[in-house]
Scaffold this motif. Structure first.
Motif, PDB file in Angstrom:
ATOM      1  N   VAL A  32      23.122  17.424  87.069  1.00  0.00           N
ATOM      2  CA  VAL A  32      22.358  16.720  85.639  1.00  0.00           C
ATOM      3  C   VAL A  32      22.940  17.090  84.456  1.00  0.00           C
ATOM      4  O   VAL A  32      23.373  18.534  84.267  1.00  0.00           O
ATOM      5  CB  VAL A  32      20.894  17.758  85.685  1.00  0.00           C
ATOM      6  CG1 VAL A  32      20.106  17.017  84.585  1.00  0.00           C
ATOM      7  CG2 VAL A  32      20.145  17.392  86.926  1.00  0.00           C
ATOM      8  N   LEU A  33      23.459  16.236  83.795  1.00  0.00           N
ATOM      9  CA  LEU A  33      24.338  16.466  82.686  1.00  0.00           C
ATOM     10  C   LEU A  33      23.530  16.646  81.390  1.00  0.00           C
ATOM     11  O   LEU A  33      24.025  17.334  80.256  1.00  0.00           O
ATOM     12  CB  LEU A  33      25.420  15.290  82.277  1.00  0.00           C
ATOM     13  CG  LEU A  33      26.255  14.861  83.442  1.00  0.00           C
ATOM     14  CD1 LEU A  33      27.057  13.740  83.223  1.00  0.00           C
ATOM     15  CD2 LEU A  33      27.381  16.070  83.668  1.00  0.00           C
ATOM     16  N   ALA A  34      22.270  15.891  81.349  1.00  0.00           N
ATOM     17  CA  ALA A  34      21.641  15.924  80.078  1.00  0.00           C
ATOM     18  C   ALA A  34      20.067  15.506  80.389  1.00  0.00           C
ATOM     19  O   ALA A  34      19.928  14.684  81.359  1.00  0.00           O
ATOM     20  CB  ALA A  34      22.075  15.035  78.977  1.00  0.00           C
ATOM     21  N   GLU A  35      19.198  16.135  79.355  1.00  0.00           N
ATOM     22  CA  GLU A  35      17.610  15.677  79.799  1.00  0.00           C
ATOM     23  C   GLU A  35      17.406  15.160  78.418  1.00  0.00           C
ATOM     24  O   GLU A  35      17.803  15.414  77.370  1.00  0.00           O
ATOM     25  CB  GLU A  35      16.979  16.558  80.044  1.00  0.00           C
ATOM     26  CG  GLU A  35      17.425  17.175  81.228  1.00  0.00           C
ATOM     27  CD  GLU A  35      16.249  18.602  81.541  1.00  0.00           C
ATOM     28  OE1 GLU A  35      15.339  18.316  81.857  1.00  0.00           O
ATOM     29  OE2 GLU A  35      16.878  19.722  81.358  1.00  0.00           O
ATOM     30  N   ALA A  36      16.316  14.157  78.328  1.00  0.00           N
ATOM     31  CA  ALA A  36      15.694  13.678  77.128  1.00  0.00           C
ATOM     32  C   ALA A  36      14.845  14.885  76.531  1.00  0.00           C
ATOM     33  O   ALA A  36      14.439  15.776  77.512  1.00  0.00           O
ATOM     34  CB  ALA A  36      14.915  12.506  77.227  1.00  0.00           C
TER      35      ALA A  36
ATOM     36  N   GLY B 253      11.112  14.358  78.865  1.00  0.00           N
ATOM     37  CA  GLY B 253      11.006  13.088  78.818  1.00  0.00           C
ATOM     38  C   GLY B 253      12.020  12.342  79.678  1.00  0.00           C
ATOM     39  O   GLY B 253      12.863  12.984  80.437  1.00  0.00           O
ATOM     40  N   ASP B 254      11.876  10.995  79.468  1.00  0.00           N
ATOM     41  CA  ASP B 254      12.930  10.086  80.311  1.00  0.00           C
ATOM     42  C   ASP B 254      13.914   9.911  79.394  1.00  0.00           C
ATOM     43  O   ASP B 254      13.883   9.778  78.033  1.00  0.00           O
ATOM     44  CB  ASP B 254      12.311   8.906  80.495  1.00  0.00           C
ATOM     45  CG  ASP B 254      11.294   9.002  81.802  1.00  0.00           C
ATOM     46  OD1 ASP B 254      11.599   9.903  82.503  1.00  0.00           O
ATOM     47  OD2 ASP B 254      10.445   8.352  81.743  1.00  0.00           O
ATOM     48  N   PRO B 255      15.298   9.578  79.829  1.00  0.00           N
ATOM     49  CA  PRO B 255      15.794   9.468  81.088  1.00  0.00           C
ATOM     50  C   PRO B 255      16.218  10.828  81.352  1.00  0.00           C
ATOM     51  O   PRO B 255      16.563  11.783  80.296  1.00  0.00           O
ATOM     52  CB  PRO B 255      16.795   8.369  81.307  1.00  0.00           C
ATOM     53  CG  PRO B 255      17.268   8.471  80.086  1.00  0.00           C
ATOM     54  CD  PRO B 255      16.008   8.697  79.061  1.00  0.00           C
ATOM     55  N   ILE B 256      16.946  11.120  82.634  1.00  0.00           N
ATOM     56  CA  ILE B 256      17.960  12.234  82.906  1.00  0.00           C
ATOM     57  C   ILE B 256      19.091  11.623  83.131  1.00  0.00           C
ATOM     58  O   ILE B 256      19.369  10.634  83.542  1.00  0.00           O
ATOM     59  CB  ILE B 256      17.304  13.440  83.867  1.00  0.00           C
ATOM     60  CG1 ILE B 256      17.311  12.352  85.270  1.00  0.00           C
ATOM     61  CG2 ILE B 256      16.082  13.985  83.521  1.00  0.00           C
ATOM     62  CD1 ILE B 256      16.907  13.558  86.238  1.00  0.00           C
ATOM     63  N   LEU B 257      20.441  12.374  82.423  1.00  0.00           N
ATOM     64  CA  LEU B 257      21.582  11.829  82.844  1.00  0.00           C
ATOM     65  C   LEU B 257      22.172  12.477  84.031  1.00  0.00           C
ATOM     66  O   LEU B 257      22.395  13.755  83.846  1.00  0.00           O
ATOM     67  CB  LEU B 257      22.593  11.657  81.633  1.00  0.00           C
ATOM     68  CG  LEU B 257      23.877  11.446  81.741  1.00  0.00           C
ATOM     69  CD1 LEU B 257      23.963   9.755  82.056  1.00  0.00           C
ATOM     70  CD2 LEU B 257      24.737  11.661  80.281  1.00  0.00           C
ATOM     71  N   VAL B 258      22.713  11.785  85.077  1.00  0.00           N
ATOM     72  CA  VAL B 258      23.248  12.489  86.139  1.00  0.00           C
ATOM     73  C   VAL B 258      24.522  11.905  86.557  1.00  0.00           C
ATOM     74  O   VAL B 258      24.922  10.814  86.232  1.00  0.00           O
ATOM     75  CB  VAL B 258      22.344  11.896  87.456  1.00  0.00           C
ATOM     76  CG1 VAL B 258      22.918  12.789  88.823  1.00  0.00           C
ATOM     77  CG2 VAL B 258      21.009  12.639  87.210  1.00  0.00           C
ATOM     78  N   MET B 259      25.564  12.982  86.952  1.00  0.00           N
ATOM     79  CA  MET B 259      26.783  12.722  87.223  1.00  0.00           C
ATOM     80  C   MET B 259      26.865  12.492  88.988  1.00  0.00           C
ATOM     81  O   MET B 259      26.481  13.640  89.494  1.00  0.00           O
ATOM     82  CB  MET B 259      27.988  13.665  86.820  1.00  0.00           C
ATOM     83  CG  MET B 259      29.337  13.424  87.362  1.00  0.00           C
ATOM     84  SD  MET B 259      30.123  11.856  86.546  1.00  0.00           S
ATOM     85  CE  MET B 259      30.688  12.761  85.043  1.00  0.00           C
ATOM     86  N   ILE B 260      27.233  11.482  89.473  1.00  0.00           N
ATOM     87  CA  ILE B 260      27.367  11.218  90.942  1.00  0.00           C
ATOM     88  C   ILE B 260      28.406  10.443  91.127  1.00  0.00           C
ATOM     89  O   ILE B 260      28.740   9.587  90.734  1.00  0.00           O
ATOM     90  CB  ILE B 260      25.986  10.849  91.659  1.00  0.00           C
ATOM     91  CG1 ILE B 260      25.929  10.722  93.006  1.00  0.00           C
ATOM     92  CG2 ILE B 260      25.747   9.442  90.975  1.00  0.00           C
ATOM     93  CD1 ILE B 260      24.521  10.734  93.582  1.00  0.00           C
TER      94      ILE B 260
END
Length: 77
Positions: free
Chosen positions: A40-44, A48-55
């Motif tokens: 998980v790179l970042a969260e609102a 809240g929405d969205p969450i930023l994911v590195m995959i």
């Protein structure tokens, strides 16, 4: 535990992702498959929405509702 419960900086391994038509297919295309490692790179703000994911080297923004359908196992730092 679900992806929606993770916080910024946490890493996890995908255990199970939805396989339904539409969203499930889209998540598979982005690499949300069993055994994939993500971070998980970042969260609102305010959870809240969205969450930023590195995959798989790709940054993907996922709505928290959708993330709650992805089962993960937290990886220790």
């Amino acid at each position: 535990m679900t992806l929606g419960e993770l916080r910024k900086g946490q890493k996890a391994q995908v255990i199970r992702a939805p396989k339904s038509q539409g969203l499930g297919e889209r998540l598979l295309e982005f690499g949300f498959v069993e055994g994939a490692t993500l971070e998980v790179l970042a969260e609102a703000p305010f959870g809240g929405d969205p969450i930023l994911v590195m995959i798989h080297g790709t940054r993907v923004a996922v709505r928290r509702d959708d993330a709650s359908g992805i089962q993960v196992s937290l990886l220790q730092p």
